[in-house]
Design a protein around this motif. Structure first.
Motif, PDB file in Angstrom:
ATOM      1  N   ASP A 117      -2.473   0.558   0.778  1.00  0.00           N
ATOM      2  CA  ASP A 117      -3.248   2.196   0.696  1.00  0.00           C
ATOM      3  C   ASP A 117      -4.130   2.468   0.161  1.00  0.00           C
ATOM      4  OD1 ASP A 117      -1.452   1.806   2.998  1.00  0.00           O
ATOM      5  OD2 ASP A 117       0.110   2.353   2.912  1.00  0.00           O
ATOM      6  N   ALA A 118      -3.357   2.980  -0.918  1.00  0.00           N
ATOM      7  CA  ALA A 118      -4.179   3.606  -2.617  1.00  0.00           C
ATOM      8  C   ALA A 118      -5.970   2.727  -2.262  1.00  0.00           C
ATOM      9  CB  ALA A 118      -3.567   3.130  -4.190  1.00  0.00           C
ATOM     10  N   GLN A 119      -5.790   1.288  -1.746  1.00  0.00           N
ATOM     11  CA  GLN A 119      -6.852   0.472  -2.197  1.00  0.00           C
ATOM     12  C   GLN A 119      -7.801   1.220  -1.183  1.00  0.00           C
ATOM     13  OE1 GLN A 119      -7.362  -4.149  -2.638  1.00  0.00           O
ATOM     14  NE2 GLN A 119      -7.551  -3.290  -0.216  1.00  0.00           N
ATOM     15  N   THR A 120      -7.548   1.256   0.418  1.00  0.00           N
ATOM     16  CA  THR A 120      -7.842   1.918   1.602  1.00  0.00           C
ATOM     17  C   THR A 120      -8.620   3.825   1.349  1.00  0.00           C
ATOM     18  OG1 THR A 120      -6.616   0.342   2.991  1.00  0.00           O
ATOM     19  CG2 THR A 120      -7.344   2.654   3.822  1.00  0.00           C
ATOM     20  N   GLU A 121      -8.044   4.280   0.781  1.00  0.00           N
ATOM     21  CA  GLU A 121      -7.545   5.103   0.353  1.00  0.00           C
ATOM     22  C   GLU A 121      -9.259   5.389  -1.002  1.00  0.00           C
ATOM     23  OE1 GLU A 121      -8.718   9.740   0.201  1.00  0.00           O
ATOM     24  OE2 GLU A 121      -7.106   8.054   1.328  1.00  0.00           O
ATOM     25  N   ARG A 122      -8.737   4.713  -2.150  1.00  0.00           N
ATOM     26  CA  ARG A 122      -9.895   4.488  -2.137  1.00  0.00           C
ATOM     27  C   ARG A 122     -12.233   4.090  -2.267  1.00  0.00           C
ATOM     28  NH1 ARG A 122      -6.658   1.645  -5.723  1.00  0.00           N
ATOM     29  NH2 ARG A 122      -7.197   0.125  -5.542  1.00  0.00           N
ATOM     30  N   ARG A 123     -11.541   3.570  -1.098  1.00  0.00           N
ATOM     31  CA  ARG A 123     -12.555   2.603  -0.384  1.00  0.00           C
ATOM     32  C   ARG A 123     -13.266   3.540   0.768  1.00  0.00           C
ATOM     33  NH1 ARG A 123     -11.170  -3.461   0.835  1.00  0.00           N
ATOM     34  NH2 ARG A 123     -11.979  -4.597  -1.064  1.00  0.00           N
TER      35      ARG A 123
END
Length: 868
Positions: free
Chosen positions: A547-553
């Motif tokens: 989820d954190a990776q998705t938000e960063r992207r």
């Protein structure tokens, strides 16, 4: 009769006739030979001979050797217009001369000023009687150095043996790459001009010369003795034409210095081909993956593979990221067919209609395809037209088989024959044939031919190995990542994975085959781990990270249009690596500020001849238009090594990575280099394209390319300055970057090859793949040396290799002095986001610490703890 050795009549640069800017010579209208661009002022006798004629204006002379070979030497082009000025003949017609005797003295300065060119063709004007078996070109030669070796042609009638209505002739294959797709097609084209049937046989096996597939299946290699047998009304003529075509070499004839052919052709591909491509052998047929179960393998191996108790399979990061999903195995279901037909007439009509449908579809798609896709479609069209396949299928139908069963039988017999040769290139053609099997079977069933391999959403693809074509044939909307048993982090599949934006691991090992379809998986590619059937706690942790990776992207993509700068305002150009107009479109959508590397080899591979200037220009222009004015750095053809082209006569090499590859190929084939330079220079608007030279190792190579660029520009009237930069891929180039930067307009580091050569590890060898990492301190120090060398002359240094797509590497690269990062299009937003958090001082300190680490693993540990 002994061979005739001709020595160079001039001091200068020896070239092939294609380098002569006059079609009379370049197209061999007057005969075959070579050309010398002179640096001296006297033409000497290349052998003992009699002077047949001296032109009245003194610019040309013809000799006849004692064996009867007639040699024309023509000093310069259009020099007859000088009316004899500048030329002083030293001999007269009828004179006997000995090797090295002066023939014509000339004023080189006058010729340079007043003639169109001073390049001097040396031509064998009776090639019907003599064959050139060796020639020295693309090198400096001195007077008296061996230049060409001639052998007398033996009349086909003298070689032939007549047995009833069959004529036979035995010859030795002189082609350095053997009879692969291109020469097989040319032989078939020649054979179709005659009424007689001609077969080639070797070791009790034979093939109809009209069938490229049948010829390829023979696996004919350099040095093989083969027998041609012709039967029919024009058998002798057909035998002579086909035999002479093969003996002539078709542009691929090996010189006497060529290596002895191996018993099995070595594969120069970085991708082992034990499995098949999409829609081919991954359907449960022989060679499919996963391999047999552990129990089934027991008879062949005492070692039984098991998954680790903790379910954690380590691998090597090919493309970072986290993916959560379930296992999908790379294989296809067999298309069911029935054997019994419904009548020979109906079945043959159905097969012919299906073949026409597939042919039309290929033609339609080829009309708009570019690059690698177009090359694959062209190859499929040629295979579909092979008479061996259609004749075999029609024969089976006549025996009562259905059209589908007959087509499958015909295809698989030939595909198995190609695989049995042990030749990697021919095995690839077998995969193409099995792909055609599915297309024709679907056409027979009335199904949509645009078959796309699909998996359930959230699939993590598992395979023993993949090729770029595998990924291009998959539904990437449903696939969230992949893992392969073999491969390396700098392979082309790894590069493509990063381009697509898929998390990926390579070199996971054979335990990967123990995983069954549908098994829950967590792929943490950045950490180099695949979690098999993870527990609830591991899943929850991974979901949080995902989820954190998705938000960063999401945030990175929202800000992708912003100019790329560090937090303290230093400009870093965020470019993208491209291979097509589609890549360019993705790059623009992701905020790329230009193209730092256009890979042009996809235009040249998987085809039987080099692309024309117009064809190249169209592709480059399409990409330039898509970039809408943004800089486009075009890398000159980077071929050879792990990317062979069948139409280039590159001899088999014990170590292709250290042989004829990169710009070395371009300089060895100046006509091809010139065509590519002209195509790039034609792109509009002028100045958008910059040119980058691959595999530079010396200033002499750069100067040779600069001269070729200047000549191409002059030939087409291009007057604008074109930036000419170099790729730093060898330690030699990195160490001498200050020397190279004195004449190069920019430097760009190809970290994949630089890593391979610096660490002496083959990037296609899975045994060392896990240790091949561009963050090794030795590689970082070479990058630092490159940036320092470029700075001496005020030249910028970029990175277009895999490290530019690795967020962990970005702060280190910037700290070392890199000011341009060219990454995979999908990663441009993330790279920009990383750069925006950095300060130059922090990056420099971080880079200094990284160079003092003792291993790549330590550098990665340091990089993960870095906080700007």
């Amino acid at each position: 009769m002994n061979p005739i050795i001709l020595t160079s009549p001039l001091q200068g640069w020896a070239s092939s006739l294609e380098a002569v800017p006059d079609p009379v010579f370049a197209e061999r209208m007057m005969g075959d030979g070579i050309a010398v661009d002179p640096t001296g002022n006297c033409l000497h006798a290349p052998c003992d001979a009699v002077v047949l004629s001296v032109h009245a204006s003194g610019h040309a002379i013809t000799l006849r050797t004692p064996e009867g070979a007639e040699i024309l030497m023509h000093i310069g082009l259009d020099t007859v217009a000088l009316g004899g000025r500048g030329f002083t003949p030293c001999v007269a017609e009828g004179a006997s001369v000995q090797r090295l005797d002066p023939l014509i003295r000339f004023d080189l300065d006058l010729l340079v000023c007043e003639a169109r060119a001073v390049i001097t063709p040396v031509i064998v004007t009776n090639p019907e009687r003599f064959t050139i078996v060796r020639r020295e070109t693309d090198k400096l030669v001195g007077v008296g150095e061996a230049m060409m070796t001639l052998e007398p042609r033996v009349d086909a009638a003298d070689m032939a043996v007549v047995e009833g209505d069959t004529v036979r002739r035995t010859i030795v294959v002189p082609l350095v790459h053997g009879i692969h797709a291109r020469p097989a097609a040319r032989i078939g084209e020649t054979a179709r001009k005659f009424a007689s049937e001609v077969k080639i046989s070797k070791d009790e096996r034979d093939g109809n010369v009209r069938s490229p597939v049948a010829l390829m299946a023979l696996g004919l290699k350099l040095g093989d003795e083969i027998t041609l047998a012709a039967t029919g009304p024009d058998a002798a003529d057909a035998l002579a034409a086909i035999g002479d075509l093969i003996l002539g070499g078709m542009g691929e004839k090996a010189g006497s210095g060529a290596p002895t052919p191996p018993t099995a052709a070595p594969s120069t591909s970085v991708f082992p081909r034990e499995g098949g491509g999409p829609g081919t052998t991954n359907d449960g047929a022989a060679g499919s993956w996963p391999p047999a179960s552990a129990g089934e393998r027991g008879a062949a191996s005492a070692k039984v593979l098991t998954l680790p108790a903790d379910g954690r399979l380590p691998g090597v990061t090919a493309s970072p990221g986290i993916a959560i999903g379930q296992a999908g195995l790379f294989r296809l279901a067999e298309i069911a067919v029935t054997r019994e037909g419904s009548g020979a007439t109906a079945e043959r009509t159905a097969l012919d209609a299906a073949l026409a449908t597939v042919t039309d579809r290929l033609a339609t798609k080829s009309a708009t395809a570019i690059g690698a896709e177009r090359a694959i479609l062209t190859a499929h069209t040629a295979l579909l037209d092979d008479p061996t396949l259609t004749d075999a299928a029609h024969a089976a139908i006549a025996q009562g088989d259905s059209a589908a069963y007959a087509w499958r039988t015909a295809i698989r017999a030939q595909a198995d024959a190609l695989k049995a040769t042990g030749d990697a290139r021919l095995a690839e053609r077998a995969d193409d044939m099995l792909d055609l099997e599915r297309q024709v079977l679907r056409a027979l069933a009335g199904e949509d031919l645009d078959e796309r391999l699909t998996f359930p959403p959230g699939t993590i693809l598992l395979a023993d190995d993949l090729l770029p074509s595998h990924l291009l044939g998959l539904d990437t909307a449903s696939i969230v990542g992949f893992c392969v048993e073999r491969g390396g982090p700098t392979s082309h599949v790894a590069i493509l994975a990063a381009t697509i934006g898929l998390p990926a691991l390579v070199a996971v090992g054979p335990a990967l085959a123990e995983i069954t379809a549908g098994t829950p998986l967590i792929l943490d590619a950045g950490a180099g781990l695949l979690h098999v059937a993870p527990d609830a706690e591991t899943q929850a942790t991974a979901q949080t990270a995902f989820d954190a990776q998705t938000e960063r992207r999401r945030a990175a993509l929202a800000n992708a249009a912003r100019e790329c700068r560090t937090q303290d305002g230093v400009r870093i150009e965020a470019f993208a690596n491209l291979g097509s107009a589609d890549d360019a479109d993705a790059a623009v959508r992701n905020g790329a500020e230009g193209c730092g590397l256009l890979r042009t080899e996809f235009l040249f591979l998987e085809r039987d001849s080099a692309p024309s200037v117009d064809e190249q220009t169209a592709d480059y222009q399409r990409i330039a238009d898509t970039l809408d004015g943004r800089p486009l750095i075009v890398r000159l053809l980077d071929i050879g090594g792990d990317k062979p082209a069948p139409y280039l006569p590159i001899a088999a090499e014990e170590n292709p990575a250290l042989g004829l590859r990169g710009i070395r190929v371009g300089l060895a084939h100046p006509e091809m280099l010139d065509a590519q330079l002209r195509a790039i220079l034609t792109v509009r608007p002028a100045g958008q394209c910059r040119i980058m030279v691959p595999m530079i190792a010396s200033l002499a190579e750069l100067r040779a390319v600069r001269a070729a660029l200047d000549a191409a520009a002059a030939a087409i009237g291009h007057t604008e300055h074109v930036a000419l930069g170099i790729m730093i891929e060898t330690p030699a180039a990195a160490i001498t970057a200050d020397l190279l930067a004195s004449e190069a307009d920019f430097l760009s580091i190809g970290t994949n090859d630089l890593t391979q050569y610096a660490l002496a590890m083959d990037r296609g060898n899975p045994a060392v793949a896990s240790d091949l990492d561009g963050l090794h301190p030795a590689v970082l120090r070479l990058i630092a040396r490159t940036c320092e060398g470029g700075a001496v002359h005020g030249k910028w240094t970029g990175v277009c290799g895999g490290l530019a797509s690795d967020p962990l590497a970005v702060p280190i690269l910037i700290g070392l002095g890199v000011t341009e990062l060219s990454s995979a299009p999908a990663l441009v937003p993330e790279i920009k986001a990383v750069v925006a958090t950095l300060t130059i001082d922090a990056c420099r300190a971080h880079a200094a610490a990284a160079m003092n680490c003792i291993s790549a693993a330590d550098v990665r540990t340091l990089a993960r703890s870095f906080r700007p």
